[in-house]
Design a protein around this motif. Structure first.
Motif, mmCIF file in Angstrom:
data_model
loop_
_atom_site.group_PDB
_atom_site.id
_atom_site.type_symbol
_atom_site.label_atom_id
_atom_site.label_comp_id
_atom_site.label_asym_id
_atom_site.label_seq_id
_atom_site.Cartn_x
_atom_site.Cartn_y
_atom_site.Cartn_z
ATOM 1 N N TYR A 12 0.860 -1.103 0.199
ATOM 2 C CA TYR A 12 0.158 0.046 0.069
ATOM 3 C C TYR A 12 0.654 1.122 0.074
ATOM 4 N N LYS A 18 -2.385 -4.838 1.982
ATOM 5 C CA LYS A 18 -2.949 -4.575 1.718
ATOM 6 C C LYS A 18 -3.391 -6.826 1.448
ATOM 7 N N PHE A 123 -4.218 3.027 -5.308
ATOM 8 C CA PHE A 123 -3.778 1.694 -5.237
ATOM 9 C C PHE A 123 -4.265 0.754 -5.965
#
Length: 266
Positions: A12, A18, A123
């Motif tokens: 991330y 993540k 992202f």
């Protein structure tokens, strides 16, 4: 090819990782499939550990759609790996306007609030989508790509789809947290993002508890504004006033959203 559920860990932008899970339904060798990117990946699949928020049952929705129509989609769930404060931060864009907190939201959310929705957007676009398109049988291109979320995730789905109309043909905007902003700020931001081709916007809202009632009122303001500006054939609104603010309410709506994505001219 048999169905699969793959767990990935992706970097991330703010320095932590993540979890992203990718569900690929059963498909023929060489078959490419449309894809739905979704927030709250921890709540999407029926084998999740029991939690207070319930489940979307997305795999069951995809299997059912395949059985009915022969069509299916890959589901990409981006987890909230942290807590409620971090989730709200990740899924609240700063650029829409000044944020205000409804009285129904926990005070600790307000105390730790730092909107970072633009980071989450980057992202998705710069990390998640390239990784998924590289390693999974994705039918690439705008017409094959959807975004969906609920609550703060619904707000983020609206933000990301309108920020990248060249990448997403449809957005599932479920119980969106428009209540965090003054409606004039949302309207102003939206008017500056109207573009051709416009993504299809699929709105859903209930009104079955105090938070959902507030969200319903703010969503109606935005939808009424869009009705005068947006291509009418690219707007859908589903209202179920008895429904509360939870996954149990969103799960059956996702089934219709998925069908809409896979069958409408977008």
């Amino acid at each position: 090819m048999n169905e699969s559920l793959t767990v990935m860990t992706l970097p991330y932008p703010d320095g932590h990782d993540k979890t992203v899970r990718v569900y690929v339904p059963a498909h023929e060798e060489g078959e490419k499939l449309p894809v739905v990117y979704m927030t709250d990946g921890q709540n999407l699949f029926e084998d999740d550990l029991p939690g207070q928020f319930g489940c979307w049952y997305t795999r069951e929705a995809v299997r059912a759609e395949r059985g009915i129509s022969g069509r299916a989609a890959i589901i990409v769930g981006i987890h909230n790996d942290e807590g409620a404060i971090e989730r709200t931060n990740d899924l609240t864009p700063r650029s829409i306007g000044a944020v205000r907190f409804p009285s129904d939201l926990p005070k600790e959310l307000e105390e730790g609030f730092e909107p970072k929705g633009e980071i989450f957007d980057s992202f998705v676009i710069d990390t998640v989508m390239p990784a998924v398109e590289k390693d999974f049988p994705v039918a690439a291109g705008r017409e094959n790509t959807a975004f969906c979320g609920s609550s703060s995730g619904g707000l983020q789905a609206y933000f990301t789809a309108l920020s990248h109309p060249d990448l997403f043909c449809i957005s599932g905007v479920f119980s969106p947290a428009f209540v965090l902003y003054d409606s004039t700020d949302i309207i102003s931001w939206t008017m500056n993002r109207l573009a051709d081709p416009a993504p299809y916007l699929y709105f859903y809202c209930g009104a079955g508890d105090p938070l959902e009632q507030e969200i319903f009122e703010s969503t109606e303001q935005v939808y009424d504004m869009l009705s005068g500006l947006y291509p009418p054939e690219k707007l859908t609104e589903v209202l179920l006033p008895e429904n509360p603010h939870n996954e149990k309410a969103w799960a059956p709506i996702f089934t219709d959203f998925l069908h809409t994505f896979l069958h409408r001219e977008l």
